[in-house]
Enzyme design. Structure first.
Site, PDB file in Angstrom:
ATOM      1  N   ASP A 189     -22.498 -32.048  10.042  1.00 20.60           N
ATOM      2  CA  ASP A 189     -22.099 -30.704   9.894  1.00 20.60           C
ATOM      3  C   ASP A 189     -21.277 -30.449   8.487  1.00 20.60           C
ATOM      4  OD1 ASP A 189     -21.627 -27.611  10.166  1.00 20.60           O
ATOM      5  OD2 ASP A 189     -22.339 -28.311  11.887  1.00 20.60           O
ATOM      6  N   HIS A 250     -25.449 -26.203   6.743  1.00 20.00           N
ATOM      7  CA  HIS A 250     -24.416 -27.033   7.494  1.00 20.00           C
ATOM      8  C   HIS A 250     -24.329 -28.472   6.987  1.00 20.00           C
ATOM      9  CE1 HIS A 250     -23.389 -24.410  10.790  1.00 20.00           C
ATOM     10  NE2 HIS A 250     -24.584 -23.896  10.805  1.00 20.00           N
ATOM     11  N   GLU A 315     -28.869 -21.280  10.827  1.00 20.61           N
ATOM     12  CA  GLU A 315     -27.815 -20.725   9.971  1.00 20.61           C
ATOM     13  C   GLU A 315     -27.939 -21.211   8.728  1.00 20.61           C
ATOM     14  OE1 GLU A 315     -24.100 -19.485  12.806  1.00 20.61           O
ATOM     15  OE2 GLU A 315     -24.014 -21.414  12.248  1.00 20.61           O
TER      16      GLU A 315
HETATM   17  C1  TNX Z   1     -23.009 -20.965  15.750  1.00 21.47           C
HETATM   18  S1  TNX Z   1     -25.018 -22.405  17.454  1.00 21.47           S
HETATM   19  C2  TNX Z   1     -23.522 -22.626  15.368  1.00 21.47           C
HETATM   20  C3  TNX Z   1     -22.298 -23.417  15.304  1.00 21.47           C
HETATM   21  C4  TNX Z   1     -21.055 -22.924  15.555  1.00 21.47           C
HETATM   22  C5  TNX Z   1     -21.027 -22.059  16.698  1.00 21.47           C
HETATM   23  C6  TNX Z   1     -19.643 -21.618  16.762  1.00 21.47           C
HETATM   24  C7  TNX Z   1     -25.421 -23.120  16.318  1.00 21.47           C
HETATM   25  C8  TNX Z   1     -26.888 -23.452  16.235  1.00 21.47           C
HETATM   26  N1  TNX Z   1     -24.708 -22.792  15.292  1.00 21.47           N
HETATM   27  O1  TNX Z   1     -22.499 -24.171  13.816  1.00 21.47           O
HETATM   28  O2  TNX Z   1     -20.108 -23.916  15.532  1.00 21.47           O
HETATM   29  O3  TNX Z   1     -21.970 -20.895  16.372  1.00 21.47           O
HETATM   30  O4  TNX Z   1     -19.743 -20.920  18.026  1.00 21.47           O
END
Ligand code: TNX
Length: 544
Positions: A189, A250, A315
Site C-alpha cells: 500500500d 495505493h 480507490e
Molecule cells: C478503504 S476497503 C480502503 C482501504 C482503507 C480503508 C479504511 C478498500 C478496498 N480500500 O485502503 O484502509 O478504507 O477503512
C-alpha cells in the site's frame, strides 16, 4: 474506574450465570448446523487414545492430543480405563469437502470427514465441547455439520503497520479455530511494500522502511521463504492465504522506490512514506507491466498453482492522475479509449493476462461508477473469471445485483458490517479512529443479512464473506486481536451457519464462554458490555 470495575464484575457474573443452565453444545461458535442429542453420557477418562491411520491426519491428531491434555489438567478423571477417539478419512463418502460428522458415544468418539480439513473442523468442535465441560461427563450427541459459504475469510493489513510472521501465525491459529478458511494479506500500500522481490530490491530496501528508526510496526518485510513458510503453516490449519498486491492506486511505497514507474505528471514530486498519497502507476509505461510480472512470478514460486491472487484496483485517483496526464491522453488516442475508466480496463486486461499465465485465479475489489449510492454500473467491465469483493458501505446491494446479472463470483466484505477497523462502540479508542469511521457494533455485524438488505432470494453467486482489518491504526497484534474479537465470532457464524441456525439471542448466550476462552488464551478482545446492559436494562435490573 469504579464504572469500569462495575462493568467487569457484571460481565463475570454473566459468565458464571449463563454457563450454569444450558447444555454444553449451546456455546459452540460457529454453531453447528445439526446437533442431535442422544441418550447417555460419555465419561471422560484419564487415559485417551486417538486412533487415526492416515498420515494426512497427523496434524489434526497432534492438535487433538494437546487439547485432551489441557482438559485432563483441569478435571479429576478415572485412570483405570481408556477413551478412544477415532479420526476417519472417507474420501469417497458423500460428505462435502469441509463437512464433518462428530459422534460422541458412551464408549467412543468418532470424527469422520472426506478431507483433512473436515477432520480438523470436527476436532475444533470437540475442542469447544471439551473446553466447556466442567465435569468429567459430556452429553452423547451427533453433529453433522458443513458450512453455508465456501469462503470464510479475514484480512490483515501488514502494509500499513508491519506484522512479523509470528504474529500472523497467532492470528491464523485463532481464526482456524472458528473455521475461517481464508486469510487475505494486504501486502502493499502507500505506507509500505512488504514482500522482497529479487529483481527489484528497492521495493523493500526503500519501500518497507517508512521511518529511520528500527520500529517493527512501521518497518519490515517478508522474504519469499518466510511467506512460503506462512503459506504452509496456514494450509496445515485449513487456511488459504490470498496475497494482495494493490495496484494501480495505493502505490506510493512502490513509486518511492521506483519513481520512473509513476504517471508522467508525478515523476518529480516527493512522497512521504507513511501518508496516503493520491498517486498511481503509469498504465502507459511497458516497464510497469514488466515489474508487476516479476512480482507475480515471485508469488507463483510461493503459492500453489490455482491459488487466488488479489490485484486491488480500489480507490484509484483517476481524475488527478491518468485523466490529466499527457502520456495517458496519447495512450487513449492510440487505443481508441474514451475515458480514464476505460484505461483501467486496458491496464487490468494486460495484468490479468499475466496473472492467468502464472496460474492464479484473479480477484479485485468491486468498484462502481460512483462511490456513493446511487451507482449504476462497474467502474470498468470486469473479465468473467475475476472474483469480485464488494466493500463500500451503501453499495453492497448494488454490487450483489450487478454481480448476479454478470455472473461474477462475489465475496462480501461489506462496510456495513465487516470492517474490523471501524470502532465497535461510541467512544471506543477515539485516538485510533482513522478517518472518523462509522461505529460497527457486534450486533450489527451479527444481524446484517444480505437477504434482508436487498429483499430478494438467490445468492448462489456469493461465495463467501470476509472481515477486513485495515491497518492504518493497528500498530500491533494486540490491537489487531482487540478489533477482530468478538466481531469475528459474528462473522464466523455469518459464513458457517445456515440462515435459520443464526440467532442473536443464542449467540449472546454463547458469548460469555467464548470470551472466557479468549481470555484464557491470552487473546485481546473488546468486552461487549452493551450487549448485556441492554438485556439487564430491559429486565429493569440496571440503572438507566
Ligand atoms: C478503504 S476497503 C480502503 C482501504 C482503507 C480503508 C479504511 C478498500 C478496498 N480500500 O485502503 O484502509 O478504507 O477503512
Amino acid at each position: 474506574m469504579i464504572h469500569f470495575l462495575y462493568r467487569c464484575l457484571l460481565l463475570c457474573c454473566l459468565l458464571v450465570c449463563t454457563s450454569a443452565f444450558l447444555p454444553a453444545q449451546t456455546y459452540i461458535i460457529p454453531q453447528p448446523n445439526s446437533i442431535v442429542e442422544r441418550e447417555g453420557k460419555c465419561t471422560l477418562l484419564a487415559r485417551f487414545k486417538v486412533m487415526s491411520t492416515d498420515p494426512r491426519l497427523n496434524f489434526a491428531t497432534k492438535e487433538l492430543v494437546q487439547i485432551i491434555h489441557r482438559v485432563q489438567n483441569n478435571l479429576t478423571l478415572d485412570t483405570a480405563r481408556t477413551n478412544y477417539i477415532y479420526l476417519t478419512l472417507q474420501p469417497k463418502s458423500k460428505l462435502s469437502a469441509e463437512a464433518y460428522e462428530l459422534e460422541i458415544g458412551e464408549e467412543r468418539i468418532d470424527i469422520t470427514a472426506s478431507s483433512p480439513r473436515g477432520i480438523y473442523y470436527g476436532v475444533m468442535t470437540l475442542r469447544q465441547i471439551l473446553g466447556q465441560s466442567t465435569c468429567a461427563t459430556i452429553p452423547c450427541i451427533q453433529i453433522k455439520d458443513e458450512p453455508r459459504y465456501p469462503l470464510r475469510g479475514l484480512m490483515l493489513d501488514p502494509a500499513r503497520h508491519f506484522l512479523p510472521t509470528s504474529d500472523v501465525k497467532a492470528y491464523i491459529d485463532r481464526m482456524a479455530y472458528y473455521k475461517f478458511n481464508t486469510l487475505q494479506l494486504h501486502l502493499t500500500d502507500d505506507q509500505g511494500w512488504r514482500l522482497f522481490i529479487p529483481e527489484h530490491p528497492r521495493l523493500t530496501s526503500l519501500g518497507a522502511y517508512r521511518s529511520q528508526e528500527e520500529r517493527i510496526e512501521e518497518n519490515g518485510y517478508y522474504t519469499p521463504d518466510e511467506l512460503r513458510e506462512l503459506v504452509s503453516y496456514a494450509a496445515e490449519r485449513g487456511v488459504e492465504i490470498i496475497p494482495e498486491i494493490d495496484v494501480p492506486g495505493h502505490t506510493a511505497a512502490l513509486l518511492t522506490a521506483y519513481p520512473e514507474l509513476r504517471t508522467d505528471i508525478l515523476r518529480d514530486s516527493t512522497f512521504t512514506l507513511g501518508r496516503v498519497e493520491q498517486v498511481m502507476l503509469s498504465a502507459a509505461n511497458p516497464k510497469v507491466y514488466q515489474v508487476l510480472e516479476d512480482v507475480i512470478s515471485t508469488l507463483s514460486e510461493i503459492f500453489p498453482r490455482g491459488a487466488r491472487f488479489h490485484l486491488g484496483g480500489d480507490e484509484s485517483a483517476l481524475e488527478t492522475n491518468w485523466a490529466v496526464s499527457p502520456e495517458h491522453h496519447r495512450l487513449m488516442q492510440a487505443e481508441g479509449l474514451q475515458d480514464s475508466g476505460e484505461l483501467m480496463h486496458y491496464f487490468f486486461l494486460q495484468l490479468l493476462n499475466i496473472t492467468r499465465r502464472y496460474g492464479f485465479q484473479p480477484m479485485l475489489w468491486c468498484e462502481l461508477d460512483n462511490i456513493y449510492p446511487p451507482a449504476k454500473r462497474y467502474l470498468f467491465p470486469y473479465p468473467q473469471d475475476v472474483t469480485l469483493v464488494s466493500w463500500r458501505a451503501g453499495l453492497t446491494p448494488k454490487s450483489i445485483e450487478l454481480t448476479r446479472a454478470s455472473r461474477h463470483s462475489l465475496v462480501l466484505a461489506p462496510g456495513e458490517s465487516a470492517y474490523l477497523d471501524y470502532p465497535q462502540y461510541p467512544g471506543d479508542l477515539p485516538e485510533h479512529n482513522n478517518w472518523g469511521m462509522p461505529i460497527t457494533t457486534l450486533e450489527q455485524t451479527y444481524t446484517w443479512d444480505l437477504r434482508e438488505n436487498i429483499g430478494v432470494v438467490g445468492d448462489n453467486h456469493i461465495i463467501g464473506i470476509m472481515g477486513t482489518l485495515w491497518g492504518e491504526a493497528i500498530k500491533d497484534i494486540n490491537r489487531a486481536f482487540y478489533m477482530t474479537y468478538p466481531r469475528a465470532l459474528a462473522l464466523a457464524e455469518q459464513g458457517w451457519c445456515q440462515r435459520e441456525r443464526r440467532s442473536w439471542q443464542r449467540f449472546i448466550q454463547a458469548l460469555p464462554w467464548q470470551l472466557g476462552d479468549l481470555l484464557r488464551s491470552g487473546i485481546s478482545f473488546r468486552a461487549p458490555f452493551e450487549v448485556y446492559q441492554t438485556e439487564q436494562k430491559s429486565r429493569g435490573e440496571l440503572p438507566h
